[in-house]
Write a protein that holds these residues in place. Structure first.
Motif, PDB file in Angstrom:
ATOM      1  N   TRP A   1     -83.852 117.774 133.171  1.00  0.00           N
ATOM      2  CA  TRP A   1     -82.460 117.411 132.196  1.00  0.00           C
ATOM      3  C   TRP A   1     -81.288 116.980 133.056  1.00  0.00           C
TER       4      TRP A   1
ATOM      5  N   LEU B   1     -83.832 117.700 120.718  1.00  0.00           N
ATOM      6  CA  LEU B   1     -82.684 116.889 121.119  1.00  0.00           C
ATOM      7  C   LEU B   1     -82.124 116.120 120.035  1.00  0.00           C
TER       8      LEU B   1
ATOM      9  N   LEU C   1     -79.106 118.935 123.469  1.00  0.00           N
ATOM     10  CA  LEU C   1     -80.697 119.408 123.767  1.00  0.00           C
ATOM     11  C   LEU C   1     -80.572 121.058 123.596  1.00  0.00           C
TER      12      LEU C   1
END
Length: 220
Positions: free
Chosen positions: A79, A144, A131
């Motif tokens: 991420w 998300l 997220l």
């Protein structure tokens, strides 16, 4: 998919042909505004070529996707690689990723899927992307969500269809690629809009829920 590609190409070829024919005809008839016509026609052709280039590149990206090569990775690290290029353009935040175990997945492909989701939110006009991740059922879940204008109720079920898009310059393949990557990993992905019950009516947002089965956890 092949029929849709052919349809999109024909849609771009028609204005290109008309523009070229208009210039050729004007050269023989001696129109006084020839320079303006050439500039206008060149802009039309250039725009259609750019649209075709985007279409072909996106189609090529989807067609090239190989079988996932799964290895242990941390979603927090993946991420971070996704979010870094968007900082400064979007308010990007995450919660719960550090609590997940290492998971088995193809890092390049999952990073591409998450990138497509964030890019989709940005192109839709969102200012914030969040997220959230954690255990869910017999596995794990990532949610998300963005604060964009949302998706019409009738369109939510079609978001993952190849070439479905409401964007003027969209190819309609970004979310189809997300769906393929997730399903190739044995994960699930679904969309909803509004993103949550507390979202304002003028900015309902969109949320994508990715389900990760327990078998995706890497052995300790």
């Amino acid at each position: 998919v092949a029929r849709r590609v052919a349809h999109e190409i024909k849609n771009s070829l028609a204005p290109m042909q008309i523009s070229v024919d208009n210039v050729a005809r004007s050269l023989h008839t001696g129109r006084g505004d020839l320079q303006a016509l050439v500039d206008e026609s060149a802009a039309t052709v250039r725009g259609e070529v750019e649209a075709l280039t985007r279409l072909v590149n996106a189609f090529n990206e989807m067609a090239r996707l190989p079988e996932p090569e799964v290895r242990p990775h941390r979603l927090a690290d993946t991420w971070e690689r996704v979010a870094a290029p968007f900082r400064g353009q979007l308010a990007v935040e995450a919660r719960g990723l550090e609590g997940l175990p290492q998971l088995l997945y193809d890092e390049d492909q999952i990073r591409r899927a998450l990138h497509n989701l964030v890019l989709n939110a940005q192109e839709a006009g969102a200012a914030r992307v969040r997220l959230e991740a954690g255990p869910a059922g017999r596995g794990f879940q990532m949610l998300l969500a963005d604060d964009g204008p949302g998706v019409a109720p009738g369109d939510v079920e079609r978001l993952f269809e190849p070439y479905f898009t409401r964007k003027q310059e969209g190819t309609g393949l970004g979310l189809a690629i997300v769906y393929k990557i997730c399903t190739d990993h044995g994960w699930t992905v679904a969309a909803r809009s509004p993103a949550g019950p507390a979202m304002p009516a003028d900015r309902p947002g969109t949320a994508f829920v990715i389900g990760i089965p327990a078998r995706s956890a890497a052995p300790a």
